[in-house]
Design a protein around this motif. Structure first.
Motif, mmCIF file in Angstrom:
data_model
loop_
_atom_site.group_PDB
_atom_site.id
_atom_site.type_symbol
_atom_site.label_atom_id
_atom_site.label_comp_id
_atom_site.label_asym_id
_atom_site.label_seq_id
_atom_site.Cartn_x
_atom_site.Cartn_y
_atom_site.Cartn_z
ATOM 1 N N LYS A 68 0.834 -1.187 0.000
ATOM 2 C CA LYS A 68 0.000 0.000 0.000
ATOM 3 C C LYS A 68 0.875 1.246 0.000
ATOM 4 C CE LYS A 68 -3.752 -2.387 2.380
ATOM 5 N NZ LYS A 68 -4.658 -2.418 3.556
ATOM 6 N N GLU A 69 0.224 2.412 -0.100
ATOM 7 C CA GLU A 69 0.978 3.660 -0.176
ATOM 8 C C GLU A 69 1.839 3.870 1.064
ATOM 9 O OE1 GLU A 69 -2.454 6.750 1.353
ATOM 10 O OE2 GLU A 69 -2.369 6.175 -0.759
ATOM 11 N N PHE A 70 2.920 4.610 0.833
ATOM 12 C CA PHE A 70 3.929 4.877 1.835
ATOM 13 C C PHE A 70 4.620 3.582 2.273
ATOM 14 C CE2 PHE A 70 1.837 9.046 3.526
ATOM 15 C CZ PHE A 70 1.927 9.581 2.242
ATOM 16 N N SER A 71 5.237 2.918 1.295
ATOM 17 C CA SER A 71 6.004 1.706 1.560
ATOM 18 C C SER A 71 7.320 1.767 0.808
ATOM 19 C CB SER A 71 5.239 0.454 1.126
ATOM 20 O OG SER A 71 4.092 0.255 1.907
ATOM 21 N N VAL A 72 8.340 1.117 1.373
ATOM 22 C CA VAL A 72 9.613 0.963 0.677
ATOM 23 C C VAL A 72 9.803 -0.513 0.341
ATOM 24 C CG1 VAL A 72 10.740 2.986 1.665
ATOM 25 C CG2 VAL A 72 10.864 0.806 2.887
ATOM 26 N N ILE A 73 10.457 -0.756 -0.772
ATOM 27 C CA ILE A 73 10.731 -2.119 -1.226
ATOM 28 C C ILE A 73 12.181 -2.177 -1.677
ATOM 29 C CG2 ILE A 73 10.027 -3.988 -2.772
ATOM 30 C CD1 ILE A 73 7.481 -2.198 -3.340
ATOM 31 N N TYR A 74 12.933 -3.148 -1.181
ATOM 32 C CA TYR A 74 14.287 -3.392 -1.678
ATOM 33 C C TYR A 74 14.330 -4.793 -2.257
ATOM 34 C CZ TYR A 74 19.143 -4.834 -1.840
ATOM 35 O OH TYR A 74 20.350 -5.340 -2.266
ATOM 36 N N ILE A 75 14.748 -4.904 -3.521
ATOM 37 C CA ILE A 75 14.898 -6.198 -4.180
ATOM 38 C C ILE A 75 16.372 -6.371 -4.539
ATOM 39 C CG2 ILE A 75 14.217 -7.633 -6.127
ATOM 40 C CD1 ILE A 75 11.578 -6.132 -6.215
ATOM 41 N N ALA A 76 16.987 -7.405 -3.985
ATOM 42 C CA ALA A 76 18.413 -7.655 -4.194
ATOM 43 C C ALA A 76 18.658 -8.260 -5.577
ATOM 44 C CB ALA A 76 18.926 -8.586 -3.102
ATOM 45 N N PRO A 77 19.890 -8.190 -6.078
ATOM 46 C CA PRO A 77 20.175 -8.687 -7.425
ATOM 47 C C PRO A 77 19.771 -10.130 -7.685
ATOM 48 C CG PRO A 77 22.006 -7.367 -6.648
ATOM 49 C CD PRO A 77 21.058 -7.500 -5.487
ATOM 50 N N HIS A 78 19.805 -10.991 -6.664
ATOM 51 C CA HIS A 78 19.535 -12.412 -6.906
ATOM 52 C C HIS A 78 18.067 -12.778 -6.792
ATOM 53 C CE1 HIS A 78 19.966 -11.968 -2.536
ATOM 54 N NE2 HIS A 78 19.098 -12.951 -2.457
ATOM 55 N N GLN A 79 17.215 -11.871 -6.363
ATOM 56 C CA GLN A 79 15.834 -12.243 -6.057
ATOM 57 C C GLN A 79 14.950 -12.289 -7.312
ATOM 58 O OE1 GLN A 79 15.241 -9.414 -2.524
ATOM 59 N NE2 GLN A 79 14.151 -11.260 -1.885
ATOM 60 N N LEU A 118 8.136 -2.833 3.173
ATOM 61 C CA LEU A 118 8.040 -2.284 4.532
ATOM 62 C C LEU A 118 7.228 -0.988 4.542
ATOM 63 C CD1 LEU A 118 9.135 -2.545 7.466
ATOM 64 C CD2 LEU A 118 11.062 -1.125 6.738
ATOM 65 N N PRO A 119 6.097 -0.947 5.260
ATOM 66 C CA PRO A 119 5.340 0.312 5.394
ATOM 67 C C PRO A 119 6.156 1.320 6.204
ATOM 68 C CG PRO A 119 4.014 -1.590 6.047
ATOM 69 C CD PRO A 119 5.422 -2.063 5.946
ATOM 70 N N LYS A 123 6.052 10.863 7.830
ATOM 71 C CA LYS A 123 7.252 11.667 8.085
ATOM 72 C C LYS A 123 8.445 11.123 7.314
ATOM 73 C CE LYS A 123 10.534 12.818 11.763
ATOM 74 N NZ LYS A 123 10.847 12.661 13.217
ATOM 75 N N HIS A 124 8.658 9.805 7.391
ATOM 76 C CA HIS A 124 9.794 9.218 6.684
ATOM 77 C C HIS A 124 9.549 9.186 5.180
ATOM 78 C CE1 HIS A 124 10.698 7.467 10.776
ATOM 79 N NE2 HIS A 124 11.846 8.022 10.430
ATOM 80 N N PHE A 125 8.275 9.036 4.784
ATOM 81 C CA PHE A 125 7.979 9.106 3.354
ATOM 82 C C PHE A 125 8.384 10.470 2.798
ATOM 83 C CE2 PHE A 125 5.279 10.754 0.018
ATOM 84 C CZ PHE A 125 5.498 9.824 -0.981
ATOM 85 N N SER A 126 8.077 11.533 3.522
ATOM 86 C CA SER A 126 8.403 12.880 3.072
ATOM 87 C C SER A 126 9.906 13.040 2.877
ATOM 88 C CB SER A 126 7.893 13.906 4.086
ATOM 89 O OG SER A 126 8.242 15.214 3.701
ATOM 90 N N LEU A 127 10.694 12.547 3.833
ATOM 91 C CA LEU A 127 12.150 12.661 3.741
ATOM 92 C C LEU A 127 12.695 11.856 2.566
ATOM 93 C CD1 LEU A 127 14.869 13.583 4.879
ATOM 94 C CD2 LEU A 127 14.787 11.616 6.440
ATOM 95 N N GLN A 165 15.420 2.439 7.592
ATOM 96 C CA GLN A 165 14.091 1.892 7.856
ATOM 97 C C GLN A 165 14.149 0.395 8.141
ATOM 98 O OE1 GLN A 165 11.139 3.765 8.110
ATOM 99 N NE2 GLN A 165 12.731 5.333 8.156
ATOM 100 N N TYR A 166 14.929 -0.335 7.331
ATOM 101 C CA TYR A 166 15.023 -1.774 7.525
ATOM 102 C C TYR A 166 15.795 -2.119 8.797
ATOM 103 C CZ TYR A 166 12.947 -3.039 3.050
ATOM 104 O OH TYR A 166 12.067 -3.242 2.022
ATOM 105 N N LEU A 167 16.846 -1.379 9.076
ATOM 106 C CA LEU A 167 17.626 -1.649 10.283
ATOM 107 C C LEU A 167 16.820 -1.360 11.539
ATOM 108 C CD1 LEU A 167 21.079 -0.214 9.159
ATOM 109 C CD2 LEU A 167 20.487 -2.618 9.478
ATOM 110 N N LYS A 168 16.042 -0.302 11.497
ATOM 111 C CA LYS A 168 15.194 0.025 12.636
ATOM 112 C C LYS A 168 14.149 -1.061 12.853
ATOM 113 C CE LYS A 168 12.174 3.272 12.096
ATOM 114 N NZ LYS A 168 11.531 4.610 11.947
#
Length: 285
Positions: A68-79, A118-119, A123-127, A165-168
């Motif tokens: 949904k809106e305001f989410s981050v996605i990381y896809i690694a090279p092997h995925q 990750l939703p 605040k973090h979306f704005s940054l 975001q992921y580390l937190k």
């Protein structure tokens, strides 16, 4: 629907992105123009997405995710991944190869992979969105004398925000135990070596510790033994090859380092509850 080929398709950055970086903001219409998004594939680069609007459905390594809106996605090279469906979405996208990544960030990305969408807060979306816009503006300033260095620096800043975001989320910033560090080192070594070596003793020797202590660390932090992690990684790769290629089961077994085809078959059944051929037939249209 999936397309079978002799091996899993690997998409590279287009020729016009020969600097190894592509960044932009796109509406859903642009996503639909890219047929590669509809079919299972993988990249030889890192893929960062910030979803601003709408709802999308991704399949990443056989797991479906609703985003949904305001989410981050990381896809690694092997995925292995594909877009199943998208509804009125707008998103920011960064594609970048390993050579352009800060070494510390590359190491951290390898440590947290695989990740899930990750939703994030408004605040973090704005940054993150503001940083994306900076990267996009710099990406378009191709005549600048410091073009690549300024673009790399801004994109690495953006990546640091994704990492934060992921580390937190995984609480890796504040509390790092000895068990955790050893488990992390084991998983990094496993990702690089699971085809050529499947013995717990090999990984323990590489980390200069005993097998019982390695098992204690890994079981304590993950809930699974070293042997289970090795088998899970092998079976995941087997599933990828069964699902996304037309190689025979015997060819796949050999590619994954198993000369004993019967042993590989038994391992697959034990791990999945079905034969390799049943898995392929079940997951192909």
């Amino acid at each position: 629907m999936t397309r079978k080929s002799k091996s899993i398709p690997v998409n590279t950055l287009a020729k016009e992105f020969n600097k190894g970086i592509a960044v932009g903001k796109y509406p859903i219409a642009d996503l639909r123009l890219s047929k590669e998004a509809e079919y299972s594939h993988r990249h030889d680069y890192h893929f960062f997405i910030l979803q601003e609007k709408g709802k999308s459905y991704f399949e990443i390594d056989f797991e479906e995710h609703q985003i949904k809106e305001f989410s981050v996605i990381y896809i690694a090279p092997h995925q292995i991944h594909r877009v199943l469906k998208a509804e009125d979405i707008e998103f920011y996208l960064l594609a970048i190869n390993s050579e352009n990544l800060h070494p510390e960030y590359l190491k951290l990305l390898q440590e947290i992979s695989p990740t899930k969408p990750l939703p994030i807060s408004s605040k973090h979306f704005s940054l993150i969105s503001q940083t994306f816009l900076l990267c996009i503006n710099l990406f378009e300033e191709k005549e600048s004398k410091l073009y690549l260095s300024s673009l790399k620096d801004s994109c690495n800043t953006l990546i640091s925000l994704f990492l934060s975001q992921y580390l937190k989320k995984t609480k890796q910033v504040d509390t790092i135990s000895r068990f955790y560090l050893i488990s992390k080192s084991f998983k990094l070594a496993l990702e690089k070596n699971f085809i050529k070596d499947k013995r717990p003793a090999w990984y323990a020797q590489k980390l200069n510790i005993s097998v019982p202590y390695l098992n204690e660390c890994v079981k304590n932090t993950t809930g699974f033994t070293v042997t289970q992690h090795i088998q899970q990684r092998v079976i995941l790769e087997a599933k990828r090859l069964l699902y996304h290629s037309n190689k025979s089961v015997k060819e796949i077994a050999a590619e994954l380092g198993y000369e004993d085809y019967a042993y590989f078959s038994r391992l697959f059944i034990k791990s999945t509850g079905m034969t390799a051929l049943t898995f392929r037939n079940k997951n192909h249209d």
